[in-house]
Structure formats: structure tokens, C-alpha cells
Design an enzyme around this catalytic site. Structure first.
Site, PDB file in Angstrom:
ATOM      1  N   LYS A  53       0.846  -1.202   0.000  1.00  0.00           N
ATOM      2  CA  LYS A  53       0.000   0.000   0.000  1.00  0.00           C
ATOM      3  C   LYS A  53       0.883   1.254   0.000  1.00  0.00           C
ATOM      4  CE  LYS A  53      -3.789  -2.504   2.042  1.00  0.00           C
ATOM      5  NZ  LYS A  53      -4.362  -3.056   3.263  1.00  0.00           N
ATOM      6  N   GLN A  97      -4.840  -1.870   9.618  1.00  0.00           N
ATOM      7  CA  GLN A  97      -4.652  -3.203   9.040  1.00  0.00           C
ATOM      8  C   GLN A  97      -5.190  -4.272   9.994  1.00  0.00           C
ATOM      9  OE1 GLN A  97      -3.268  -3.708   5.835  1.00  0.00           O
ATOM     10  NE2 GLN A  97      -4.026  -5.774   6.179  1.00  0.00           N
ATOM     11  N   ASP A 120     -11.505   2.184   3.421  1.00  0.00           N
ATOM     12  CA  ASP A 120     -11.759   0.735   3.312  1.00  0.00           C
ATOM     13  C   ASP A 120     -13.256   0.465   3.140  1.00  0.00           C
ATOM     14  OD1 ASP A 120      -9.714  -1.065   3.195  1.00  0.00           O
ATOM     15  OD2 ASP A 120      -9.366  -1.141   5.353  1.00  0.00           O
TER      16      ASP A 120
END
Ligand code: NDP
Length: 295
Positions: A53, A97, A120
Site C-alpha cells: 500500500k 490493518q 476501506d
């Protein structure tokens, strides 16, 4: 011969588009999209995801921030950092995460992320917006699946999409996206899960089959009809003594057998996988650009 839907190629095109739009945003308004990622603990797979990322951010000209906390970090420490990022104008997207260590309540952390920075798309406000067709952040894998279909000219209107799997991160949001009344959707959608007594009965009806099951090669040739389009979301590692590593990655679909019957199909790897990061970058760009929550 089935069309192989090349997720790597499509995701590269999308990233190039974002890179160009980013340069314009920087030049015209002085805004550089910023993505902040929190990694708690030493999980090996998570470290790889976070590195890729950060690399994508660098390639596209984004501002990227990665914070690491030890596996012993407390819930309060994580919430305090999320709160700081919520109030930092240079950060447009926040990503924590998963999985988090046991002592930290994941739901509490996801709820703490501002819906306006929830790139997200896991926050209930964004999931609610998705359900009623309002603009908001759509989780990255489902958004990537729609891009693959649209950019491969697969007609969705009135087609029967069968989704196998009802997780909150893939099955439910992709089903919600595809039955919306708009030109990028408008499909008839069926969702299957483990309570289906005869899964094949449903999958054989699919014009478009989306497999998000997490069971290696569970969809066989006899489970699909001729000319089906198959989107295989699964990422499963199986043992293979003939492979140099002793194992390899397969999807939820028996690719070679289904390929013979399909109109179009995504490979694993190289199908849905590369789209997820591209859509994360797209969400971060959209957040920086700033008009998505005007409604
Ligand atoms: P989950 O384990 O959260 O959900 C799996 C779903 O499949 C559940 O709804 C389950 O039903 C259903 N299911 C499992 N076995 C069967 C079966 N035999 N028949 C019918 N339904 C079944 O998985 P995810 O959605 O998180 O992920 C699915 C796959 O996609 C995994 O391989 C994962 O690694 C991969 N993935 C890939 C991504 C990418 O970027 N390409 C991103 C996210 C996931 P029930 O609800 O009844 O338990």
C-alpha cells in the site's frame, strides 16, 4: 475461448488515471492525497500488505504515513492515533490493518474512523450509504469487481448475478452494489452461503458468478452454465509437491475446467487481487478531491 479478465492490466490503467488526476489536484488546488496506515503487531501477511500500500502511494504521488505499534499496544493507544488522524487535514484516508491483537476490539476501532476518511468502506455509515444508493466509500474488493466487469464490457442490466459468500467485506457489499438502479449495475442478484443445500442448483443459473468462498476450487465445471462470466475472489494456498515452493495459490473456482465453458473469467492470481489496492488508491483520491460527501 474465454476472455481472460486481466486484473493486473486493468488495475495498472486505473492507477495511471489516478496518478494523472492526482497531479492535477496538486497543481490546481495544492492538495496531495494522504493515506495513513496503522499496523499493530508482526503479522507477516499484514506487513506485506502494508508495504504494498505504501509503495502504491509512492508510485501515485500520494502522501503516505505508516505507523507501527507493538502487538502489546492497548485499545486506547490505537483509538488515540485514529482520533489524531481523523483531525489531521493532510490525511484523507485511514486504514487500520486487520487482524488486530486480541486485546483490541476491532469493531470499536473501525467505528472510531471518521466515515469521511474510511477508505476501506467498512464503517456502517458507508455500508448504509451503499445500501440505499447514496455516494460514499465502497469497500475496495467489491468496487474492484464492478470495475473489472464494467471495463470488460460485461453487460449487467437484467443479468442474473449469483454471489457465493456473504461476508461483510466481499459478498454483501458486492451484491448491494450490483442490484442498485444505475448504469453500472441493475442486475438481478442471488446470494448463497453454507445453508444452501444444493449450491450447484443456484450457481448453474448464473450469467455472472462471483465466488467469494475461501474454499479452494469448490466451483467445478458442472456447477456453471455455458457462457458464464466468472469472477473468482478466492485466494487459497494449497500444497503442491510439484511446485518449487511446495505450494501454490488457487481461487475458489476450478479455473482450467471452467475456462472451457466460460464467456469470461478472472485468473488467480492476477484477477481480483490487484484491483483491491487500485480501488483503495481511488477511494483516497476521491476523499482528497472532497466532493463525495456533499450529499
Ligand atoms: P469469509 O470466510 O468471511 O466468508 C466466506 C463465505 O463463503 C461465507 O459467507 C460462507 O458462508 C460462504 N461459504 C463457505 N463455504 C461455503 C460452501 N461450501 N458453500 C456455500 N457457501 C460457502 O471470506 P471472505 O469473504 O473474507 O473471503 C472469501 C475469499 O476471498 C477468501 O479466499 C479470501 O482470501 C478472498 N479475498 C480476496 C480478496 C482479494 O483482494 N482478492 C479480498 C478479500 C478476500 P456462511 O456465511 O454461511 O459461513
Amino acid at each position: 475461448m474465454a476472455l481472460i479478465i486481466d486484473g493486473k492490466k486493468i488495475s495498472d490503467t486505473i492507477k495511471q488515471e489516478i496518478k494523472e488526476k492526482t497531479q492535477e489536484l496538486i497543481n490546481s488546488r495544492g492538495i496531495r492525497p494522504g493515506l495513513a496506515v496503522l499496523l499493530v503487531g508482526e503479522d507477516a501477511a499484514s506487513q506485506i500488505y502494508v508495504r504494498s500500500k505504501a509503495k502504491a502511494c509512492e508510485d501515485l504521488g500520494f502522501h503516505s504515513l505508516v505507523e507501527r505499534m507493538p502487538a502489546s499496544a492497548s485499545e486506547e493507544e490505537v483509538l488515540a492515533l485514529v482520533n489524531r488522524w481523523n483531525n489531521d487535514p493532510s490525511i484523507h484516508g485511514i486504514l487500520v490493518q486487520l487482524p488486530l491483537p486480541k486485546q483490541i476490539n476491532e469493531v470499536k476501532v473501525l467505528l472510531a474512523i471518521s466515515p469521511r476518511k474510511d477508505v476501506d468502506g467498512f464503517h456502517p455509515e458507508n455500508l448504509g450509504r451503499l445500501m440505499i444508493g447514496m455516494p460514499g466509500f465502497v469497500s475496495c474488493t467489491p468496487a474492484g469487481i464492478v470495475e473489472l466487469l464494467v471495463r470488460s464490457n460485461i453487460e449487467l442490466k437484467g443479468k442474473h448475478v449469483v454471489v457465493v459468500g456473504r461476508s461483510n467485506i466481499v459478498g454483501k457489499p458486492v451484491a448491494n452494489l450490483l442490484y442498485q438502479k444505475n448504469p453500472r449495475a441493475n442486475a438481478i442478484v442471488t446470494i448463497c452461503h453454507t445453508a444452501a443445500k444444493d449450491l450447484s442448483y443456484y450457481t448453474k443459473q448464473a450469467d455472472i458468478l462471483i465466488a467469494a468462498v475461501g474454499v479452494p476450487e469448490v466451483i467445478k465445471s458442472e456447477d456453471v452454465k455455458e457462457n458464464v462470466t466468472v469472477i473468482d475472489v478466492g485466494i487459497n494456498r494449497i500444497e503442491d509437491p510439484n511446485h518449487p515452493k511446495g505450494s501454490r495459490v488457487v481461487g475458489d473456482v476450478d479455473y482450467h475446467a471452467v475456462f472451457e465453458k466460460a464467456h469470461a473469467i478472472t485468473p488467480v492470481p492476477g484477477g481480483v487481487g490487484p484491483m483491491t489496492i487500485a480501488m483503495l488508491m481511488n477511494n483516497t483520491y476521491i476523499s482528497a478531491e472532497g466532493s463525495i460527501f456533499n450529499v
